[in-house]
Design a protein around this motif. Structure first.
Motif, short mmCIF file in Angstrom:
data_model
loop_
_atom_site.label_atom_id
_atom_site.label_comp_id
_atom_site.label_asym_id
_atom_site.label_seq_id
_atom_site.Cartn_x
_atom_site.Cartn_y
_atom_site.Cartn_z
N LEU A 177 0.69 -1.27 0.10
CA LEU A 177 0.04 0.08 0.12
C LEU A 177 0.89 1.33 0.01
CD1 LEU A 177 -2.87 -1.07 2.62
CD2 LEU A 177 -3.29 -0.43 -0.04
N ALA A 178 2.04 1.47 0.75
CA ALA A 178 2.93 2.33 0.67
C ALA A 178 3.47 2.52 -0.55
CB ALA A 178 4.15 2.10 1.91
N ASP A 179 3.68 1.37 -1.28
CA ASP A 179 4.47 1.62 -2.62
C ASP A 179 3.25 1.99 -3.52
OD1 ASP A 179 6.90 0.78 -1.92
OD2 ASP A 179 6.42 -1.46 -2.47
N LEU A 180 1.99 1.70 -3.47
CA LEU A 180 0.82 2.32 -4.39
C LEU A 180 0.76 3.81 -4.16
CD1 LEU A 180 -1.47 1.47 -6.25
CD2 LEU A 180 -2.67 1.05 -4.15
N ILE A 181 0.77 4.05 -2.71
CA ILE A 181 0.57 5.56 -2.63
C ILE A 181 1.81 6.26 -3.19
CG2 ILE A 181 0.47 7.30 -0.61
CD1 ILE A 181 -1.92 5.86 -1.00
N ALA A 182 2.83 5.79 -2.98
CA ALA A 182 4.17 6.57 -3.47
C ALA A 182 4.02 6.48 -5.05
CB ALA A 182 5.59 5.60 -3.22
N SER A 183 3.49 5.62 -5.79
CA SER A 183 3.27 5.45 -7.32
C SER A 183 2.47 6.62 -7.72
CB SER A 183 2.97 4.30 -7.65
OG SER A 183 1.77 4.03 -7.19
N MET A 184 1.52 7.10 -6.92
CA MET A 184 0.42 8.16 -7.22
C MET A 184 1.16 9.57 -7.05
SD MET A 184 -2.75 6.73 -5.09
CE MET A 184 -3.72 5.42 -5.32
N GLU A 185 2.47 9.64 -6.45
CA GLU A 185 3.10 10.67 -6.17
C GLU A 185 2.39 11.82 -5.77
OE1 GLU A 185 4.80 11.67 -10.11
OE2 GLU A 185 6.07 9.80 -10.30
N LEU A 186 1.70 11.61 -4.64
CA LEU A 186 0.99 12.64 -4.03
C LEU A 186 1.91 13.54 -3.20
CD1 LEU A 186 -1.91 10.58 -2.28
CD2 LEU A 186 -2.03 11.86 -4.30
N SER A 187 1.56 14.70 -3.22
CA SER A 187 2.60 15.72 -2.32
C SER A 187 2.05 15.22 -1.12
CB SER A 187 2.34 17.11 -2.82
OG SER A 187 0.69 17.47 -2.28
N ARG A 188 3.30 15.92 -0.27
CA ARG A 188 2.75 15.85 1.36
C ARG A 188 1.74 16.18 1.67
NH1 ARG A 188 3.83 19.27 5.90
NH2 ARG A 188 4.51 18.35 7.66
N ARG B 48 6.26 7.28 6.83
CA ARG B 48 7.44 7.15 6.70
C ARG B 48 8.14 7.42 5.28
NH1 ARG B 48 10.02 5.21 11.34
NH2 ARG B 48 8.85 4.18 12.79
N GLU B 49 7.35 6.88 4.17
CA GLU B 49 7.85 7.00 2.80
C GLU B 49 7.81 8.46 2.46
OE1 GLU B 49 9.14 5.22 -0.81
OE2 GLU B 49 8.55 4.28 1.20
N ALA B 50 6.59 8.97 2.96
CA ALA B 50 6.69 10.50 2.59
C ALA B 50 7.36 11.54 3.34
CB ALA B 50 4.98 11.08 2.85
N GLY B 51 8.33 10.95 4.19
CA GLY B 51 9.32 11.69 4.77
C GLY B 51 8.55 12.79 6.07
N ILE B 52 7.55 12.28 6.52
CA ILE B 52 6.76 13.10 7.54
C ILE B 52 7.39 12.62 8.95
CG2 ILE B 52 4.57 13.60 8.57
CD1 ILE B 52 3.35 13.00 5.97
N ASP B 53 7.62 13.57 9.80
CA ASP B 53 7.90 13.24 11.32
C ASP B 53 7.11 12.59 11.96
OD1 ASP B 53 8.36 14.11 14.12
OD2 ASP B 53 10.36 14.58 13.40
#
Length: 435
Positions: free
Chosen positions: A308-319, A355-360
């Protein structure tokens, strides 16, 4: 395709079990069991026993029952009456008058309770009759109580932050400090709304308070000393590095018992009632955490969170887009589950995305708590709404409409947090550097 099948199966089993009225913790274990049986070859029984033991024997989790017990003890004291006497002389002259005692009282009690329901019950049982007798608007009384009581989920010691910290393996103390400034900012926003309401409402006509001299106000302030001392002991011991969150909780229990004894509220009946109340609440939360830990492990074995994390990453959503999606997701989820259940149920999937989005993760903990605070005042499962219904005998629709301005203020607070992340991060970072 396999991931979609797994998601559909997990959700189907979860809602099926919850729909039967099964406890949330047992429903989570049931979903995890089905997932392990269908998608892995590991021995499910051994994994479940190991997970239950590891979760229930966590030293960090020890703070949870202690803070709950502290709140239970204080609930049975005259603390709300004393707070009203101490706060009302100073707040009566502000625009909005004594309605501010709801907000400030909830803020103060939240700092020694950690529970939204305990905060609401303790402050409300004193303030509602007093404010009604002074002809303050009923809807404003109820709305401010519903909203301000949610501060018990953010201002330390917060049960929701303890649960979040255990779920994502982050420092409970750092999360506590991260919640201080956002909690106070949210309280000020509530007070600002009350001031604007009092200034522009054409029906505002409360009974004027008798003026007090400065010396009389100071004398009345002595009623605030016990709770202020308790806050200093609990929060100050962590701030100065003298105690961990668990040790501070133990100090808090001792302080609460001393306070109750000093007020003459402590006897065998109240001691036993507080202990049994804390035991029931702690057992309920512990069962949810155990079920969530087993579900998190089960989903980890299936690879679903990573997929799911990879799926969200593939959507290239901004933070910002990801946070907006999570905001809507948690608001909808909060309509059906309480805040703590929402946190533990979703972290297995949400944590890898964040974590994948780099959010603290410390900042995200405060973000999540603000959002699940909304769940306390959103129908049909808003717990604060049910508590207020029992206290006021109003219909649920009336209470929901009264709480709606507070809900909208919390939405604004989410955007303030996104715009100014240092509201949550400055204090824990400063303390960490100082040490």
């Amino acid at each position: 395709m396999t991931e979609l099948y797994a998601i559909a199966l997990f959700l189907f089993v979860l809602f099926l079990l919850l729909g039967t009225g099964l406890w949330v913790g047992l429903a989570l274990m049931g979903v995890a069991w089905v997932g392990m049986e269908l998608f892995t070859t590991r021995p499910v029984g051994d994994v479940m026993v190991t997970t239950i033991w590891a979760t229930s024997s966590s030293w960090t989790l020890t703070a949870l029952p202690l803070f709950i017990w502290m709140g239970e003890v204080l609930y049975r004291t005259r603390l709300s009456e004393d707070m009203f006497k101490g706060l009302s002389p100073w707040l009566a002259r502000l625009p909005g008058g004594l309605v501010h005692t709801n907000i400030v009282g909830c803020t103060v009690f939240a700092a020694v309770s950690g529970s939204s329901a305990a905060t609401l019950s303790t402050v409300g049982k004193m303030s509602i009759p007093e404010l009604r007798a002074r002809n303050y608007p009923e809807r404003l009384i109820i709305g401010t109580l519903a909203g301000a009581a949610t501060l018990g989920l953010m201002i330390p010691p917060s049960l929701a932050l303890i649960v979040y910290g255990v779920s994502v393996n982050e420092s409970i103390t750092a999360l506590f400090f991260a919640g201080v400034i956002p909690g106070l900012v949210l309280a000020v926003m509530f007070m600002g709304y009350v001031a604007l309401y009092a200034t522009f409402s054409k029906t505002w006509a409360p009974i004027a308070e008798t003026g007090m001299s400065f010396a009389e106000k100071l004398r009345n302030s002595r009623f605030l000393l016990p709770v202020i001392c308790l806050i200093v002991v609990v929060i100050g011991s962590m701030y100065l590095g003298f105690a961990t969150a668990t040790e501070a909780a133990a100090f808090g229990v001792i302080g609460a018992l001393v306070l109750a004894a000093g007020q003459g509220s402590l006897n065998w009946q109240t001691f036993n009632a507080s202990l049994m109340g804390a035991t029931r609440t702690s057992a309920m939360i512990a069962l949810i955490l155990i079920g969530a830990a087993f579900l998190k492990l089960s989903m980890g074995f299936t690879g679903l969170p990573r997929a799911l994390a990879d799926l969200i990453a593939s959507m290239e959503l901004s933070r910002f887009q990801l946070l907006m999606a999570l905001l809507v997701f948690y608001i909808v989820l909060g309509m059906f589950l309480d805040g703590i259940s929402s946190v533990v149920l979703t972290m297995a999937v949400v944590e890898p995305m964040v974590r994948e989005a780099g959010i603290d993760l410390i900042w995200f903990g405060i973000f999540v708590v603000v959002v699940v605070e909304m769940a306390q005042i959103t129908p049909p499962i808003g717990f604060n709404l049910f508590v207020l219904q029992g206290m006021t005998d109003h219909e649920m629709g009336y209470i929901t409409r009264a709480a709606m301005p507070m809900f909208l203020i919390m939405v604004v607070m989410v955007f303030v947090l996104i715009w100014l992340p240092d509201l949550a991060l400055w204090l824990p970072d400063t303390i960490r550097e100082a040490r």
